[in-house]
Design an enzyme around this catalytic site. Structure first.
Site, PDB file in Angstrom:
ATOM      1  N   CYS A  64       2.515  -5.652  -4.037  1.00 42.94           N
ATOM      2  CA  CYS A  64       3.060  -6.797  -3.302  1.00 42.94           C
ATOM      3  C   CYS A  64       2.033  -7.474  -2.388  1.00 42.94           C
ATOM      4  O   CYS A  64       1.974  -8.704  -2.310  1.00 42.94           O
ATOM      5  CB  CYS A  64       4.291  -6.371  -2.514  1.00 42.94           C
ATOM      6  SG  CYS A  64       4.139  -4.779  -1.710  1.00 42.94           S
ATOM      7  N   HIS A  75       6.361  -9.216   4.034  1.00 45.78           N
ATOM      8  CA  HIS A  75       5.088  -8.712   4.559  1.00 45.78           C
ATOM      9  C   HIS A  75       4.296  -9.842   5.213  1.00 45.78           C
ATOM     10  O   HIS A  75       4.409 -11.003   4.813  1.00 45.78           O
ATOM     11  CB  HIS A  75       4.215  -8.172   3.418  1.00 45.78           C
ATOM     12  CG  HIS A  75       4.704  -6.901   2.787  1.00 45.78           C
ATOM     13  ND1 HIS A  75       5.745  -6.146   3.273  1.00 45.78           N
ATOM     14  CD2 HIS A  75       4.254  -6.236   1.685  1.00 45.78           C
ATOM     15  CE1 HIS A  75       5.918  -5.083   2.501  1.00 45.78           C
ATOM     16  NE2 HIS A  75       5.033  -5.115   1.527  1.00 45.78           N
TER      17      HIS A  75
END
Ligand SMILES: NC(=O)c1ccc[n+]([C@@H]2O[C@H](COP(=O)([O-])OP(=O)(O)OC[C@H]3O[C@@H](n4cnc5c(N)ncnc54)[C@H](OP(=O)(O)O)[C@@H]3O)[C@@H](O)[C@H]2O)c1
Length: 353
Positions: A145, A259
């Site tokens: 990711c 994130h």
């Protein structure tokens, strides 16, 4: 490296004609749920849907496009008639079952780390290296990711001016660790606010109102953890810069979803802030959020549930007297661009080819 293909199967750039039968492996997980949502929201032309998970979830009813689909237990026989299998149940499951899916005629898009560094498996971020899809042999890997989100921001800069070094610090959300870690953040925060003790279940450290070095295993020799090593290797592979020096520290923060990362990027030649902002503003999959007057820059709360990666705090790095370095702050919903959305974008490319 696991064997991907039966010997009889030739390298192929197989694509899908018409409306595919789609299977989701790990359909009940944090990424699996988002895969379903992306297929539905993007109008992916699913002819039939097969939802697979562990025996624990068998029989669970899941809504999809106004109908219901029953979750089945994953077996090697699950893939008959499947055209595209979106795997999202961890590396061990992918290693165990992906070859059976390919053998049954499916193209696998794998969210796990099982095949990401296999030279025969393309590692694809559609905005960055879609062309690498052309030589797939039945399995396509979806990146880590952080690597997926970072490369969406780095690629347009690198196309204009060669990147020579990257330094990264990440601020990674609970959702990166799956449904159990999200629940740990919720439950431990509620307990904290009630003044109760909470014994960590999914993580080695208290999570509420805390942050800590990423929970991936630490290599005792180098001191780097598995997440950091994945980001370095995969970023190099996606950007196609084999020896790019990348320094990184990955931190888990008490954010439920999305994130963020601070990137310092050194180029061959100086790049002005204005030039970087123009390049980033016109790049696919990116949105510049860089309001110095309002002190408003990319945040997890702004990017949660959003497809675009946000980039801002675009500054000349005052720590590099040569003037060749820029500092950026980037945020992306890693359940989407770092996982489900990227996988569905890959599946869309398979339809078009
Ligand atoms: N979370 C992220 O942001 C992210 C980003 C990129 C890549 N990934 C990767 O995507 C994968 C899934 O992550 P996640 O966050 O969605 O994890 P998760 O929330 O823990 O979900 C795991 C899924 O795998 C299924 N599963 C577990 N054991 C199984 C078995 N023996 N047979 C069949 N299915 C089984 C689970 O089914 P049950 O519900 O039945 O247990 C569940 O559907 C991992 O490889 C992860 O590294 C995750």
């Amino acid at each position: 490296m696991p064997t991907l293909l039966a010997p009889s199967r030739q390298p192929t750039s197989q694509s899908i004609a018409g409306s595919p039968v789609v299977a989701i492996v790990g359909a009940t997980g944090a990424v699996g749920v988002e895969l379903l949502r992306c297929l539905e929201q993007r109008g992916f032309p699913v002819r039939a849907l097969k939802l697979l998970a562990s025996a624990r979830s068998a029989g669970k009813i899941v809504p999809f496009r106004g109908e219901t689909v029953t979750v089945e237990t994953l077996t090697d026989d699950s893939f008959a008639g499947v055209d595209i299998a979106l795997f999202s149940a961890g590396s061990a499951i992918s290693k165990r079952h992906a070859a059976a899916a390919v053998q049954a005629g499916a193209i696998v898009v794998d969210n796990s780390s099982a095949f990401r560094m296999d030279p025969d498996v393309p590692l694809v971020v559609p905005e960055v290296n879609a062309a690498s899809l052309a030589c797939h042999r039945g399995i396509i890997a979806n990146p880590n990711c952080v690597a997926a989100i970072a490369t969406v921001a780095l690629a347009p800069l690198h196309r204009a001016q060669a990147i020579r070094r990257v330094s990264a610090a990440t601020y990674q959300a609970a959702s990166g660790g799956g449904a159990a870690m999200m629940e740990e953040l919720r439950a431990s925060t509620e307990a904290y606010l009630r003044g109760e003790d909470y014994a960590p279940r999914a993580l080695p450290h208290p999570y509420a109102f805390n942050l800590f070095s990423h929970n991936a295993e630490v290599d005792p020799d180098s001191g780097y953890n598995g997440e950091e090593l994945k980001v370095v290797a995969e970023t190099r592979r996606i950007l196609d810069i084999a020896d790019l020096p990348i320094g990184i520290t990955c931190i888990r923060v008490p954010v439920l979803r999305a994130h963020a990362m601070a990137l310092t990027v050194t180029f061959d030649e100086p790049m002005s802030v204005d030039a970087a902002r123009r390049l980033l503003a016109s790049a696919p999959g990116l949105r510049v959020v860089d309001d110095r007057a309002a002190n408003h820059f990319p945040m997890p709360s702004d990017v949660s549930g959003q497809d675009d990666v946000l980039v801002g705090r675009i500054r000349t790095d005052i720590g590099d007297p040569s003037g060749r370095s820029l500092a950026l702050f980037v945020a992306g919903d890693q359940l989407l661009k770092g996982a489900a959305l990227n996988a569905v974008q890959i599946a869309e490319l398979l339809l078009k080819r």
